[in-house]
Scaffold this active site. Structure first.
Site, PDB file in Angstrom:
ATOM      1  N   HIS A1050      38.126  39.573  46.338  1.00 18.38           N
ATOM      2  CA  HIS A1050      37.589  40.665  47.170  1.00 18.38           C
ATOM      3  C   HIS A1050      36.118  40.869  46.828  1.00 18.38           C
ATOM      4  CE1 HIS A1050      37.635  43.800  43.943  1.00 18.38           C
ATOM      5  NE2 HIS A1050      38.685  43.124  43.504  1.00 18.38           N
ATOM      6  N   ASP A1052      34.446  43.767  47.835  1.00 19.04           N
ATOM      7  CA  ASP A1052      34.099  45.180  47.710  1.00 19.04           C
ATOM      8  C   ASP A1052      34.249  45.617  46.259  1.00 19.04           C
ATOM      9  OD1 ASP A1052      36.930  44.907  47.937  1.00 19.04           O
ATOM     10  OD2 ASP A1052      37.096  47.059  48.323  1.00 19.04           O
ATOM     11  N   ASP A1082      34.862  42.278  38.509  1.00 21.73           N
ATOM     12  CA  ASP A1082      35.829  42.736  39.510  1.00 21.73           C
ATOM     13  C   ASP A1082      35.112  42.949  40.834  1.00 21.73           C
ATOM     14  OD1 ASP A1082      38.078  43.737  40.750  1.00 21.73           O
ATOM     15  OD2 ASP A1082      37.813  45.760  39.966  1.00 21.73           O
ATOM     16  N   GLU A1120      39.828  45.950  49.199  1.00 25.36           N
ATOM     17  CA  GLU A1120      40.789  45.967  48.093  1.00 25.36           C
ATOM     18  C   GLU A1120      40.690  47.246  47.286  1.00 25.36           C
ATOM     19  OE1 GLU A1120      42.549  45.172  44.107  1.00 25.36           O
ATOM     20  OE2 GLU A1120      40.482  45.773  44.625  1.00 25.36           O
ATOM     21  N   GLU A1121      39.480  47.759  47.115  1.00 22.62           N
ATOM     22  CA  GLU A1121      39.287  48.973  46.331  1.00 22.62           C
ATOM     23  C   GLU A1121      39.541  50.236  47.155  1.00 22.62           C
ATOM     24  OE1 GLU A1121      39.008  48.637  43.304  1.00 22.62           O
ATOM     25  OE2 GLU A1121      37.819  46.885  42.764  1.00 22.62           O
ATOM     26  N   HIS A1412      35.652  48.962  36.976  1.00 22.66           N
ATOM     27  CA  HIS A1412      35.754  50.327  37.516  1.00 22.66           C
ATOM     28  C   HIS A1412      35.033  51.354  36.632  1.00 22.66           C
ATOM     29  CE1 HIS A1412      39.535  49.599  40.220  1.00 22.66           C
ATOM     30  NE2 HIS A1412      38.750  48.533  40.155  1.00 22.66           N
TER      31      HIS A1412
END
Length: 1463
Positions: A1050, A1052, A1082, A1120-1121, A1412
């Site tokens: 992903h 995003d 990520d 995805e997020e 994150h």
């Protein structure tokens, strides 16, 4: 005896020099008890015959504060005791100056006590003070006065003072009393003053036994002259010391140690009336000195700071440029003059030329603009060559012979002050254009091991980098992992020089040299003191087991390493295998140590202990004892030919040792005897750096120029310009070419062989075999002269740039500089390896640039396949083509020819294979046959006309082999492209949860689309849901019969709103081998790693290697997020893109630890639900209605409390049903043996004092990975519909009086394989309703399920996992850990079901990558090796498919393994 001190440097308060230091001359004078009757002292000292006869201070106005016409100094004198003079105290705290004099007078009997006799004396622009005595002064006074002119006679302040008359003599010898003179004129004037005193004494019959002590200090505010002179050399002179450093500051010590006050002031007034006393010290963080202090006794506590001025020597301190001081030593004869007077004058003339003619000498560093962009506003003047008195005249080219690099004036439209008028980017472009060099901003990596301390020296070998800092530490770095693997401690001063020889590292710091073993633990094998009160070490070189050192003593000394004592004063027995126990640190040099401390050889050196001030401070003998005595050298240079200034660099080349000095010269000495050979002149200002390559020596200094000296003729061949400030360091690499035979070329020890084989220099630590002639402990051996050729060299400058040069064409190939705007921090040191250019920074960082492509191109030039144009100053057309190829590689675009071809011959596959075999075996017969068959003439590397045979030349064969193998370095080019692409990707703020970033997200999707198109993919954007980010699809079909691997990722990312980011989260920052930025781990980094793994396979296919082993489909989503809205629809609508899918590869998890790679084979599922309790129709006031009804938040709290107990056990009946036992069994054997996970480390990572489950790692991991969990993650007031209304949280302190009408608790449930989410939701709902009913509340309770993600699991014995293990093992050299994850990735099970192909989770990031969170990162090594693992896995899949296809009933060919790895 009088006491004096002088300070010259940046402006400081007078108090910091005169009043506050705990060892100030005032404190020393008081501690000597010269005004107090003391029967313990000798009679002539103890009963008032020697009285403290006043004091005085003098200072010059700080630059820029006084009118230009008035630069006269000021003085303040008094006959009251200095240690208790409140006026002095008040005045000293208010005054600031860059030149300060201080003097405490002790008169001899009969001399009047008056302020007229107090030093310093002032007249015009001069300050003068004297420590000592003029012998027979009363006898010769009238004759001395008769020598004076009227103007000088009128300047005499006191006819009773020999010092005042001496000052008048000085003024009398000045050519002009009203003109500022250069330092050489001031020196000559002081010499004439001493000569006049000596002549008059001789004419007047003053006995030789009457000794004159003439310690004069004089300054005009710009220069300072200090003499230490004794008329009778059989007698001892008065003490005089000097100290130099980059800064002078107060030590920051605990209050208990720093709060010291004048004892007499406290005794007289019963209070602390004087200024608080502190210890002060000098800092060393520059290649030059900015501070110099001269004193009759050391005024700082560190004895190593201080250098004893030799007897009958003048110390000359002048301002060289931009605040840098130059300190020279000038011998004084018995009558003042000396035979070396002309030599000193020539050196001073060259040094002073820098200050007078430096283009930016009058611009403050803050106003100069970015040094990386500055060039000379005019060419440097041609430096005429003068014949040296000790040898024939040296033929030098004009200094501006290479100034085409500075053609064009960047300041043509630039104001003189205020910085550049053009942007840095435009200026850099112009810089690149005028010099034909590729300009690189930023760095590929940054190491941070010496925080706030300059990195003064660097050395690299075999994948290890050693850095020496001003913090006295040596850091050892692994270049493969950009990681500090050891810190070597023991030195007490800044590390000035590092040299690697054989299997040892030699370091120089302060007055000691240490030898370290490059073995496990890097033990210190020996320590030797090679300097004493004559000064510290500043330069070091090692050759043929001889250690050459130089420094403030101005002489070169040689020590035989074979005779090096392991540890003087300590028995060596008991040391197994010759490895000594760790040596202690270098001795402390605290001058506060008691004077009576033993100093014999057996006792070593005094420790710290309590600081007791002895009478009058330490004596010269005590200071000598504290500093220690240098070990006698095996041989040394003769004093009559020594440098006039500190030796800054040494280099050994051929039969000579070259020494560079602050006196602007390079001196040449015989290597075996240090017999003087010649002085090499040409530099203007200090020479700061040397590098010796085969047949050449490079020198660089404050004139911004690099001079190339030919070793055979000792003539300057070239002058290279480009830097715009001091050249602080030089380094280079050489290769063996041509070798004496083929075996020599292919020897593992040959650096050429390493390049030819395409081997990274990251290898084992240096470990010489016993008897290795390169070992410093072995017998001396003759140099391998003539076998090497210089390839590349690198220069580091105070302009903030590092320049990479070709040693063949003397052209600048690359310029590295910072992206920072404004003044650039200086690059203090540099090093060069086959793959990296390294720069050590002033602020303590180490910057690395990957330059293996430049190395390969230079090697190609050197072997003659693409020769430089020697007639061109910058390498001609061919060099520019190579630079264009390098630039094209950086940009990832072509420029005339593909980047890979710039160092490669296009060879048939059979010839390429023969070349590779020849490199590996050293047998060139098959290569010769293959070349002849291909019609190649090996004498020139070109096809012969008509294909006729010619005699094969061995060197031609070697060149062919090298060209066939050098493209292996193109892998590093792709890795650079990968990092550059990631840098651009990180800049795109693809935050899917923020609607304002929708355009940025679409930009990120197009970015991926272009990259996939560039490698030949069929691409598509799929956007089933409007206003949601598209899914990027890419398909690359090599052969429809081959298996298809689907890569999911992903693009995003999460927002980056945390305030504790160390760097801008939307810029990629490389620090200590880690790449920082939002999305690095990520998931942008892994996405690009997969893309470049495929790209690398495609390039290998074009080069004759294995073609793409499997078809590849890229499936990269942008939500995805944010819930993955539209993702399932996009896949369902494009199922044809996934035809033939056999494997889904996902890299969106992390390792369990930091050291070992992992494969994830199981993840838990997740249920997100909320519990809402509603009560009254509106919020109520707690003061009016509190306690009269059932409150919703209280009900909610009770319901939430019923879900888990205090040990986190879930209290929902039946919740643990269907939990399969032993799910961790496959992971335990390797995991427990690895020690990768520990309870203490895990608690520390979480920041909790204790855990609620288990007493072992197995128990904790079982709970994390294999057991269900329930967590309350949020509680909000208000109804579910009002959760987005932030007004509920804007009441401030009045919120305490509001009872909410409703409350919502959010619960996250994780469940494990074999559990059904629907059944769990039913159990949870029933339990919540039951518990709420028990409350008998009138409120209502409801449960809402927001999201469910299924668990995923792969069989541990799956053939896909075995392939992944093999791919990881091939890259990392170790078996991966099998791990599970406590988190949830619904996409794994979803894709597995939709595509009918098993999923494989292959994490790249480490446990500490912080996805994150703030400071998200991924280690570069993990990114690159992750790419290689993907590449290896694709090969494994292709090979397995090919093998299975040859079998009749099974394998990948008939789908027997299609879903074998998934449940």
């Amino acid at each position: 005896m009088c006491r004096l001190m002088a300070y010259i440097g940046p402006a400081v308060t007078v108090a910091d020099v005169v009043v506050r230091p705990s060892r100030s001359i005032i404190k020393q004078s008081y501690d000597a008890r010269e005004r107090r009757n003391d029967s313990s002292l000798p009679f002539h000292l103890g009963y008032g015959n020697l009285n403290g006869d006043g004091f005085g201070i003098g200072w010059f106005p700080p630059e820029g504060t006084a009118p230009s016409a008035d630069q006269t100094p000021c003085v303040f004198t008094s006959i009251t005791p200095a240690w208790n003079n409140e006026n002095l105290n008040r005045l000293a705290t208010k005054l600031e100056s860059g030149v300060i004099f201080a003097h405490v007078r002790a008169a001899y009997p009969g001399m009047p006590v008056s302020e007229q006799n107090c030093h310093p004396f002032q007249w015009g622009r001069y300050l003068f003070m004297h420590n000592g005595v003029v012998a027979g002064f009363m006898q010769i006074r009238r004759k001395l006065l008769a020598e004076l002119s009227d103007a000088a006679y009128n300047a005499v302040q006191s006819f009773h003072s020999d010092s005042a008359v001496s000052f008048a003599l000085f003024l009398n010898h000045l050519p002009d009393l009203h003109t500022q003179h250069p330092p050489d004129v001031l020196l000559q004037t002081v010499q004439k003053t001493i000569a006049t005193i000596g002549r008059v004494q001789a004419e007047s019959g003053v006995a030789r036994s009457d000794v004159s002590l003439l310690n004069f200090v004089v300054s005009d505010g710009h220069s300072l002259i200090a003499t230490r002179y004794v008329s009778n050399t059989d007698e001892s002179p008065a003490s005089l010391y000097y100290a130099e450093g980059s800064a002078y500051e107060r030590e920051l010590l605990p209050n208990a140690l720093s709060r010291k006050y004048s004892a007499l002031a406290a005794a007289l007034h019963d209070r602390e009336s004087m200024e608080e006393e502190h210890d002060y010290h000098l800092l060393y963080s520059d290649r030059g000195s900015r501070v110099c202090m001269v004193a009759s006794e050391p005024v700082t506590s560190a004895a190593n700071d201080w250098v004893e001025v030799p007897a009958n020597t003048a110390l000359v301190v002048c301002r060289e440029k931009a605040g840098i001081l130059n300190i020279l030593l000038a011998p004084l004869g018995e009558q003042g003059s000396h035979t070396r007077e002309e030599e000193v004058a020539r050196c001073l003339e060259a040094v002073n030329h820098t200050a007078l003619h430096h283009p930016f000498a009058d611009i403050s560093p803050q106003l100069q603009g970015p040094p990386a962009l500055l060039h000379h506003s005019r060419s440097m003047p041609t430096i005429p060559q003068r014949a040296d008195s000790h040898g024939p005249a040296l033929g030098l080219e004009p200094a501006d012979s290479m100034h085409s690099m500075d053609s064009g004036n960047l300041f043509a439209a630039t104001p003189r002050h205020g910085g550049l008028s053009t942007s840095p980017a435009n200026a850099l472009s112009r810089l690149a254009g005028m010099s034909s060099a590729v300009v690189s901003t930023g760095e590929d990596d940054r190491l941070t091991g010496h925080p706030n301390h300059a990195v003064l020296c660097l050395a690299a070998a075999n994948g290890l980098l050693f850095s020496g800092g001003a913090d006295s530490n040596i850091k050892v770095w692994s270049l493969a992992g950009s990681k500090c693997v050891a810190t070597l401690r023991g030195h007490r001063g800044p590390i000035r020089r590092l040299e690697i020889v054989g299997g040892h590292l030699v370091s120089a710091g302060a007055k000691y040299v240490r030898v370290w073993g490059l073995t496990e633990g890097f033990p210190c094998l020996a320590r030797m003191q090679v300097a004493d009160l004559r000064g510290s070490i500043k330069a070091l070189a090692v050759a043929d087991n001889v250690l050459y050192v130089g420094g403030q003593s101005c002489q070169v000394a040689a020590y035989r390493l074979a005779e090096l004592q392991p540890d003087a004063g300590r028995p060596a027995e008991g040391c197994a295998s010759g490895v000594l126990p760790p040596l202690p640190a270098d001795p402390q040099d605290d001058l506060g140590t008691p004077r009576g401390a033993p100093c014999g050889p057996a006792s070593g050196y005094p420790g710290t202990g309590n600081r007791v001030q002895a009478c009058g401070g330490p004596s010269v003998e005590t200071i000598r004892c504290m500093v220690g005595q240098a070990q006698p050298p095996a041989f040394a240079s003769a004093p009559e030919h020594s440098h006039c200034g500190s030796i800054t660099a040494l280099a050994v080349c051929g039969p000579y040792v070259f020494s560079a000095s602050t006196d602007s010269t390079v001196r040449v000495w015989r290597r075996d005897t240090l017999e003087f050979v010649r002085v090499l002149r040409g530099h203007r200002g200090s020479v700061l750096a040397l590098w010796a390559g085969p047949g050449i020596v490079l020198s660089g200094g404050r004139d911004h120029l690099i001079r190339v000296w030919d070793v055979d003729t000792l003539v300057c061949r070239r002058t290279l310009a480009g830097h715009t400030d001091d050249i602080l360091s030089l380094s280079g690499v050489s290769v063996q070419l041509p070798p004496p035979d083929v075996a020599e070329l292919t020897s593992p020890k040959s650096p050429t062989a390493a390049v030819i084989a395409g081997i990274s220099p990251v290898g084992a630590m240096l470990q010489p075999a016993p008897g290795d002639p390169t070992s410093p402990m072995a017998a001396a051996t003759s140099p391998r002269a003539g076998l090497e050729r210089a390839l590349l060299f690198v220069s580091a400058g105070a302009d903030g740039t590092v320049r990479l040069w070709s040693a063949k064409c003397y052209s600048c190939l690359r310029v590295f500089c910072s992206t920072r705007h404004g003044p650039q921090p200086p690059v203090m040191s540099c090093a060069l390896t086959e793959t990296l250019t390294v720069g050590g920074m002033h602020e303590g960082a180490i910057r690395l640039w990957r330059t293996d492509d430049t190395f390969a191109a230079a090697f190609s030039d050197l072997v003659g396949l693409t020769p430089c144009n020697e007639g061109s100053q910058h390498g001609g057309t061919t060099a520019k083509e190579h630079l264009a190829a390098v630039a094209a590689a950086e940009e990832g675009t072509g420029s005339g020819m593909p980047p890979a071809k710039r160092v490669k011959l296009e060879l048939p596959s059979n010839l390429a294979a023969a070349a590779a075999a020849a490199v590996a075996s050293g047998d060139y017969k098959q290569l010769a046959a293959a070349a002849a068959g291909a019609g190649l003439d090996m004498s020139c590397g070109c096809p012969s006309p008509g294909g006729g045979k010619r005699n094969a030349d061995p060197l031609g064969l070697q060149r062919l082999a090298s060209q066939a193998a050098v493209p292996a370095l193109s892998t590093s080019r792709l890795e650079r492209e990968l990092e550059k692409a990631l840098r651009a990707f990180i800049r795109i703020k693809t935050v899917s949860a923020d609607p304002s970033m929708h355009e940025e997200c679409f930009k990120g999707a197009k970015f991926l689309l272009r990259i996939l198109e560039s490698i030949g993919c069929e691409v598509k954007l799929s956007q089933p849901v409007e206003d949601k980010n598209p899914v990027v699809l890419g398909r690359l079909v090599a052969d429809p019969a081959k298996p298809t691997v689907v890569f999911y990722g992903h693009y995003d990312v999460q927002p980056a709103m945390e305030d504790n980011w160390l760097k801008d989260p939307w810029e990629l920052h490389s620090i200590d081998g880690w790449l920082y930025g939002r999305g690095t781990t990520d998931n942008k980094g892994p996405v690009l790693a997969f893309v470049y793994a495929v790209k690398e396979l495609l390039e290998e296919c074009k080069s004759g290697g294995t073609c793409l082993p499997a078809n590849v489909v890229f499936l990269i989503e942008g939500e995805e997020e944010n819930g993955s809205t539209g993702f399932r629809e996009a896949v369902q609508q494009n199922l044809r893109w996934f035809e033939g899918a056999r494997l889904v590869l996902i890299s969106n998890t992390l390792w369990v630890g930091e050291r070992l790679p992992c494969i994830t084979y199981g993840m838990r599922g997740m249920i997100s639900l909320s519990i809402e309790v509603r009560g009254p129709s509106r919020d109520l006031h707690s003061g009016n209605e509190g306690g009269v009804f059932t409150e919703p938040l209280a009900d909610l709290s009770k319901v939430l409390a019923s879900l888990v107990d205090s040990h986190n056990n879930i209290l929902v009946p039946g919740f643990y049903a269907n939990v399969r036992p032993n799910m961790l069994q496959a992971a335990l054997p390797r995991l427990e043996a690895s020690h990768e996970f520990s309870l203490e480390g895990y608690k520390q990572q979480l920041g909790v004092p204790d855990l609620t489950v288990g007493r072992s790692e197995r128990d904790v991991l079982t709970q994390r990975w294999c057991q269900p969990s329930l967590s309350v993650v949020d509680v909000r007031v208000g109804t579910t519909e009002e959760q987005t209304n932030v007004a509920h949280y804007r009441f401030g302190p009045t919120r305490f009086s509001v009872i909410p009408k409703a409350a919502v608790g959010k619960v996250s449930v994780r469940f494990v394989p074999d559990q059904e989410p629907g059944a769990l939701v039913e159990l949870l709902t029933a339990h919540i309703n039951h518990e709420f009913a028990k409350l008998r509340s009138p409120n209502t309770c409801s449960v809402a399920v927001h999201n469910i993600g299924d668990w995923w699991e792969a069989r541990p014995d799956s053939p896909w996992l075995r392939m992944a293990e093999q791919a990881i093992r091939k890259e990392w050299g170790t078996d991966p850990l099998l791990v599970r994850e406590g988190g949830t990735m619904p996409v794994a099970s979803s894709l597995q079901k939709m595509l009918g192909a098993p999923a494989l989770l292959l994490p790249m990031g480490q446990a500490s990558d912080c996805p994150h969170l703030a400071n998200e990162r991924i280690r570069r090594l993990n990114l690159v090796r992750g790419k290689n693992v993907v590449k290896n896995l694709l090969v494994e899949v292709g090979q397995a498919a090919a093998g299975a296809g040859s079998k009749q009933n099974g394998g990948l060919a008939n789908g027997g393994m299609a879903n074998g790895g998934a449940k």
